[in-house]
Design a protein around this motif. Sequence first.
Motif, PDB file in Angstrom:
ATOM      1  N   ASP A   1      58.839 -24.725  45.313  1.00 34.96           N
ATOM      2  CA  ASP A   1      60.067 -23.922  45.257  1.00 34.96           C
ATOM      3  C   ASP A   1      59.975 -22.684  46.125  1.00 34.96           C
ATOM      4  N   TYR A   2      58.815 -21.970  45.993  1.00 35.52           N
ATOM      5  CA  TYR A   2      58.671 -20.729  46.735  1.00 35.52           C
ATOM      6  C   TYR A   2      58.680 -20.978  48.243  1.00 35.52           C
TER       7      TYR A   2
ATOM      8  N   LYS B   1      62.119 -21.813  49.501  1.00 37.19           N
ATOM      9  CA  LYS B   1      62.990 -20.647  49.599  1.00 37.19           C
ATOM     10  C   LYS B   1      62.587 -19.737  50.758  1.00 37.19           C
TER      11      LYS B   1
END
Lengths: 288, 234
Positions: free
Chosen positions: B225-226, B229
């Motif tokens: 996810d990080y 993003k």
Amino acid sequence: MLEFFQQLANGLIIGSTYALLTIGLTMVFGLMQILNYAHGEFYMLGGVVAFWVTQALHLNFFLSIIVTVAICFMLGLVFERILMRRLYEVPIVTTAIVTVGLSIFLQNSVFMLWGNVPRTIPTPFPLKPLTIGGLTFTSLRIFVLIVTIAVIVFTQIIIHRTKLGRAMRATFQDKDVAAMTGISIRKIYALTFAYGSALAGLAGVLCGSYLTISPFMGSSVTTKAWAIAIVGGIGNIPGAIFGGFLLGVVESLGAGYLSAAYKDAYSFIIVILVLVFRPNGLFSKKEL
Amino acid sequence: MLEIKDIKVAYKRTQVIYGLSLHVDEGELVALIGANGAGKSTTLRTISGLLHPSAGSIQYRGADIHKLLPEQIVRLGIAHCPEGRRVWPKLTVEENLSLGGYILPKQRVLEKMESMYAHFPILKDRRSQLAGSMSGGEQQMLAIARTLMCQPSFMLFDEPSLGLAPRIVEQVMDIIANINKKENVTVLLVEQNANMALSIADRAYVIESGQLTLEGKAADLRQDDYVRKAYLGK
Ligand SMILES: Nc1ncnc2c1ncn2[C@@H]1O[C@H](COP(=O)(O)OP(=O)(O)OP(=O)(O)O)[C@@H](O)[C@H]1O
Ligand SMILES: [Mg+2]
């Protein structure tokens, strides 16, 4: 008209020694960012060593040239090793101060050991001038011209046709990348400095055979070489060669037609003009 | 094959890398991704000897190399394709290539050069042109070919996609993947184009402000996810 061509030819001969002198200076600045104020001292050492070699070792003039150039090359390596190497990462002003110091040191060392009697290197050339197409030259000056042109051509061949020369040009253009392909930057720097010193030494022997040699003859030569380097574009070898011939001719014509007393001033008039109209020099890009 | 242990690197007084450790195994293609100024180029420059760490060590095939000079490191088989192409602009294409093989004997240089011309036909057409007058894409091909000239077993690429059109970027990434898979050259690839880098890498590290913040299989990081993003813009 004949007078004009005579002055022109004299100017070209002087100019060839100026070119020889400036090549080393401009390479060292272009490559290592060192403002070498001791460059003229290698010219002086060339004259002094050659005189000493002909007197003490009784070598003939031609051999003495070869020996002197080799000695100046070696001295160049030594000074690079003990001094110049420490100046590669320092501000340019510092390099100027240190080399001014070196220049004073060398001048006075030679003065102490050798005195200040002006001397001239004896040559086997007859004093009687030759006449070629109405122009008169001493055979010595013709010899000087031939040697300097041969050495300039030799230098160009090394730089443009050999692996070493290719490595020098690459280092000139981007030294980090050069190092990463395996070129030893230190070796290139050392060889460049030594080669420049050897060329200055050669100019010293050649000029010392028709001018006088003294421990302090280098200072004015350093200034003149800087003037030429600026005219040609600092760091640019074709510029140094062209600038050398140009200043030789200007001086000679100026001395012949205006006044010989201001001979040295003419070069600086050219420098000022170049700085006003082409501040980066006639050949503005750094180029070996 | 390459093992970096807790290095700290500074330019003069400003410290840039604060204790970084990573390893690259033989045959791997590892990506190092991070934002502008994170310290990616500094890391590569330290590996190839242009900079020296103030602490920590770098080992290559088990031997310390962090005190060696660049010209010694390339002789161990580590070649660095620098950021911004850095071809020698006023040397011809052929001279650039030939200097790329500076550490090889002359005969070998000629052979390598022919094989480069076979791989990159565009360079053959331009062999006597000055490198500085070529397009950005052509210069990047030349930079890669020049780095390959020394027959490296380990290659460092610093943002090879920088400033290139998307089609050329893909081509460059294919070339790098090929160098790794077909020629068996281990690769450490620095990229801001994280998407591209992760698509060809086996593993990847994320560097932020001079420290590693993430590491893992490239495929896993693409799902992270990080990373999605911060680096993949999703
Ligand atoms: N020669 C230098 N002198 C001083 N500081 C430097 C020098 N080179 C880089 N830095 C600093 O070091 C830090 C890391 O720079 P580096 O070039 O390694 O970043 P990077 O991750 O490669 O960034 P980019 O993606 O923009 O290329 C930056 O803050 C930069 O300003
Ligand atoms: Mg970078």
